[in-house]
Design an enzyme around this catalytic site. Sequence first.
Site, mmCIF file in Angstrom:
data_model
loop_
_atom_site.group_PDB
_atom_site.id
_atom_site.type_symbol
_atom_site.label_atom_id
_atom_site.label_comp_id
_atom_site.label_asym_id
_atom_site.label_seq_id
_atom_site.Cartn_x
_atom_site.Cartn_y
_atom_site.Cartn_z
ATOM 1 N N HIS A 1 43.998 24.585 51.129
ATOM 2 C CA HIS A 1 43.756 26.027 51.202
ATOM 3 C C HIS A 1 43.488 26.687 49.866
ATOM 4 O O HIS A 1 43.376 27.908 49.813
ATOM 5 C CB HIS A 1 44.939 26.743 51.850
ATOM 6 C CG HIS A 1 45.099 26.459 53.305
ATOM 7 N ND1 HIS A 1 44.457 27.194 54.274
ATOM 8 C CD2 HIS A 1 45.804 25.516 53.957
ATOM 9 C CE1 HIS A 1 44.785 26.722 55.469
ATOM 10 N NE2 HIS A 1 45.593 25.692 55.303
ATOM 11 N N LYS B 1 45.381 42.553 50.633
ATOM 12 C CA LYS B 1 45.571 41.105 50.446
ATOM 13 C C LYS B 1 46.668 40.923 49.406
ATOM 14 O O LYS B 1 47.086 41.894 48.773
ATOM 15 C CB LYS B 1 44.277 40.442 49.967
ATOM 16 C CG LYS B 1 43.608 41.169 48.788
ATOM 17 C CD LYS B 1 42.277 40.552 48.404
ATOM 18 C CE LYS B 1 41.118 40.980 49.284
ATOM 19 N NZ LYS B 1 40.652 39.910 50.170
ATOM 20 N N ARG B 2 47.125 39.685 49.223
ATOM 21 C CA ARG B 2 48.093 39.456 48.162
ATOM 22 C C ARG B 2 47.535 39.917 46.823
ATOM 23 O O ARG B 2 46.324 39.945 46.612
ATOM 24 C CB ARG B 2 48.440 37.963 48.085
ATOM 25 C CG ARG B 2 49.331 37.509 49.213
ATOM 26 C CD ARG B 2 50.689 38.192 49.162
ATOM 27 N NE ARG B 2 51.498 37.675 48.084
ATOM 28 C CZ ARG B 2 52.588 36.946 48.260
ATOM 29 N NH1 ARG B 2 53.022 36.664 49.480
ATOM 30 N NH2 ARG B 2 53.289 36.515 47.231
ATOM 31 N N LYS C 1 41.867 37.844 42.732
ATOM 32 C CA LYS C 1 41.379 38.714 43.811
ATOM 33 C C LYS C 1 40.863 40.044 43.258
ATOM 34 O O LYS C 1 40.210 40.802 43.952
ATOM 35 C CB LYS C 1 42.477 38.937 44.844
ATOM 36 C CG LYS C 1 42.858 37.661 45.620
ATOM 37 C CD LYS C 1 43.970 37.929 46.623
ATOM 38 C CE LYS C 1 44.551 36.675 47.255
ATOM 39 N NZ LYS C 1 43.760 36.163 48.380
ATOM 40 N N THR D 1 40.404 35.566 55.133
ATOM 41 C CA THR D 1 40.334 35.826 56.573
ATOM 42 C C THR D 1 40.385 37.335 56.823
ATOM 43 O O THR D 1 39.879 37.800 57.832
ATOM 44 C CB THR D 1 41.484 35.136 57.332
ATOM 45 O OG1 THR D 1 42.712 35.406 56.647
ATOM 46 C CG2 THR D 1 41.272 33.638 57.396
ATOM 47 N N LYS E 1 38.459 39.849 59.590
ATOM 48 C CA LYS E 1 39.088 40.878 60.434
ATOM 49 C C LYS E 1 38.428 42.228 60.209
ATOM 50 O O LYS E 1 38.152 42.969 61.152
ATOM 51 C CB LYS E 1 40.583 41.002 60.091
ATOM 52 C CG LYS E 1 41.382 39.765 60.415
ATOM 53 C CD LYS E 1 42.717 39.721 59.661
ATOM 54 C CE LYS E 1 43.241 38.295 59.659
ATOM 55 N NZ LYS E 1 44.349 38.087 58.716
HETATM 56 C C1 6GP Z 1 44.829 30.976 51.407
HETATM 57 C C2 6GP Z 1 43.538 31.146 50.634
HETATM 58 O O1 6GP Z 1 43.811 31.773 49.402
HETATM 59 C C3 6GP Z 1 42.576 31.998 51.463
HETATM 60 O O2 6GP Z 1 41.343 32.098 50.801
HETATM 61 C C4 6GP Z 1 42.388 31.372 52.831
HETATM 62 O O3 6GP Z 1 41.625 32.225 53.644
HETATM 63 C C5 6GP Z 1 43.734 31.148 53.489
HETATM 64 O O4 6GP Z 1 44.554 30.345 52.666
HETATM 65 C C6 6GP Z 1 43.620 30.449 54.829
HETATM 66 O O5 6GP Z 1 42.896 29.262 54.695
HETATM 67 N N1 6GP Z 1 45.765 30.124 50.674
HETATM 68 C C7 6GP Z 1 47.085 30.348 50.783
HETATM 69 O O6 6GP Z 1 47.546 31.279 51.435
HETATM 70 C C8 6GP Z 1 47.964 29.386 50.111
HETATM 71 O O7 6GP Z 1 49.142 29.564 50.061
HETATM 72 C C9 6GP Z 1 48.253 27.275 49.118
HETATM 73 O O8 6GP Z 1 47.407 28.288 49.609
#
Ligand code: 6GP
Length: 828
Positions: free
Chosen positions: A366, A557-558, A563, A663, A667
């Site tokens: 991810h 978002k975080r 970001k 994501t 949305k």
């Molecule tokens: C996140 C990514 O930063 C995001 O771009 C992606 O849409 C999401 O995963 C789902 O795939 N990554 C995380 O939240 C994380 O903790 C280790 O990665």
Amino acid sequence: MAAPEVTHLPNLPNDVEGLRQSIRDAVVRVVGEDPRQATERDWMEALAFAIRERMVERRLLTRRQFADEDVKRVYYLSMEYLIGRMLEANLRNMGILEPARQAMADLGVNLDTILDLEDDAALGNGGLGRLAACILESLATQGYPGYGYGIRYEFGMFRQEFEPYHQVEHPDNWLRYGNPWEFPRSDRKYPIHFYGHVVEHHHPRGETRYTWENGEEVLAMAYDYPTAGYGRRNVNNLRLWAAKATRDFDLRYFNEGDYIRAVADKAESETISMVLYPNDATAIGKELRLKQEYFFVSASLQDILDRHLALGYNLDALPDKVAIQLNDTHPAIAVAELMRLLVDCHELSWDRAWDLARRTFAYTNHTLMPEALETWPVELMERVLPRHMGIIYQINHDFLEQVRHRYPGDNDRLARLSIIDEQNGRRVRMAHLAVVGSHRVNGVAALHTQLLQETLFEDFYNLWPERFVNVTNGVTPRLWMIQANPALTELLGQRIGNDWQYDLDRLRALEPYAHDADLQKAFLDVKRANKVRLANLVRERTGVELNPDVMFDVQIKRIHEYKRQLLKLLHVVDLYRRIRAGEDVAPRVVLFGGKAAPGYARAKGIIQVINEVADIVNHDPAVGDRLKCVFFPNYEVSSASIIIPAADVSEQISTAGFEASGTGNMKLALNGALTIGTLDGANIEIRDAVGEESIFIFGMTADEVVEHRRNGPNPEAILAQQPNLAAAVEMIESGFFTCDDPGTHGDLGRYLRHEDPFFVIADYAAYTEACERADTLYADRTAWAEAAILNVARMGYFSIDRTVRDYANQIWDIIPEPVAPSRTNGAA
Ligand code: 6GP
């Protein structure tokens, strides 16, 4: 064969009358209150119990059918599930939202008030956890035999408050009133071991065997959360593990007469499942975290093998009947644990076990962020999980033999590929363990998968190209459209029917109406009503008054440097300065939301400066409605579902090459917001889907970012050429927004001028130009409405149902098994 009364399932009625009766009964029988005196919370619990009885019934039907049909199952192993509230989701997916609303009304209770009482189940940080929740919902909706495994954290994601500007974290005690959705399964407990040592048993003929002895033991106990599919009778299960002390463990001290120590130790061993680590995309390397990872992985694998054998399959059939998906590397120790269970406990040969394990596991990556790549010091792994360290050495030895054979004499490559990193004080690279132990590895958007192949896993990709696949993320339209945006759902229903709820590609039917004036008006009316709904919430939470007739520009978002919340903030400061200077700028509301990891000082500084700027801007009478800036406190799933339908513009402005997918971008676009974005993550695929005219793309591409870095970026030089930007930076660093302490943001100024690691300065001009394109289009209401409608119509690809089908076909090799109405129960 058991008697029919024993095998009969209750089959409760789902009409208003039947529900009303169940709810009223539950107030007395389950909540233990007199209906005359029941509080709203009592009614909420009673309602939840009435639904869960019905869910579990279907859950059991589903389970019976899966057993009868000999299905292959997928198990999703994830440290995080960011579920949000369950009451409305369960009512909706069970198809009883409206009857329940009526039943509650008959009992004199307003359902909407009740829905608002529920705490979010926030057992996750951000994208990865929310994706896991969407995947489980879609598995059930599409009728796939798919189960989640995770941890029942007693404290989920912290609650964020601002005091007054900086983030303060408060514990999220989400279970304090108990939880009506869970079924504690005291019969499903597994022992989990830590520490101790390994004993070798040499057999004159045959392999050496190992036993792991004298460790600490804790029990993992299952809590089941049924997960209902939408428009289907399938109900799957999410099994979360809680740590319980074993009796033996207590006894040692009881016998020594040290009662207090015994009880304290019991509490100590139960801390394993106490709290979610609030870190998003950063590995923290704490012993407790490693124990959490192993705890839930071991319990899940023991449970999976138990079920497999109980169904009558032999272990050789494991990859034919079981697929296990590793959600990032957090559960990657599963590779070693399955080997231990197969070899040490079930006495399979090493080679046979390895073949089964590799064909069973798959791994999703991810993030490319280096700080997120989990590595554990060998010394720690050896101490906490001594047997696993031995197994990892063995796996690595066999793997490196293969590499040596393929690339003789290439020691650099061996060092790069090795599961053990020898450079940084000997560490276990969990991503390498996951890749070596899986038959498929996937990224979460096309660009991300490509970058995985070219950078992070380049050597692995050269070795095993067939192992790498892309599965672009998606979102569930049930939560993110039907539930979050009932007004748009209604409008879509009137225009194109409801098929899109099951097959999001059908939204395309909207395209021909995009320039229909009536639809445009209705669409804009819906958006405005959603903005009023958000404005009310913002007033309640922050006291700030928002004008629903100006553009709502949203970045939720975080908080992360990559970001680039700072890029948006500089734009706000720039606009503010120009408004004060008498310039005419397009009006907008800028809304931020998101949490910072508690130990991430830079991210917390960004929250603080946004709040300070917001405070000045929002109270400056010279500004009025032309600019408002809000940091929405404690952004979570339930507030996201109010914010997202109200957004006009979606900010997806990460430095290209850093956001794996995103994501939130999906949305927001699905709800008709137009994206201002870089060519990063899934933004690229969104652009391809919606077309250039419905998206505002700007900035450096991933390749250009690499190039730019190579050339030695010079933010100072850029600032010298952009007076507006320079003025905004100066305004922040001069302490303009921190009247009581002008020195506070000098550091932020230095950071932007001299470091700017994510190229906020370099992308600024392109960014503001994209914002202006958005402003121009927004001013033309017809053109905007058309673009936004087209945007909605073309988002079908980003349904989580497509994502799940991609996993099912490319990775898991499972097929849907929709539950037929039961013959014996005849329920509709
Ligand atoms: C996140 C990514 O930063 C995001 O771009 C992606 O849409 C999401 O995963 C789902 O795939 N990554 C995380 O939240 C994380 O903790 C280790 O990665």
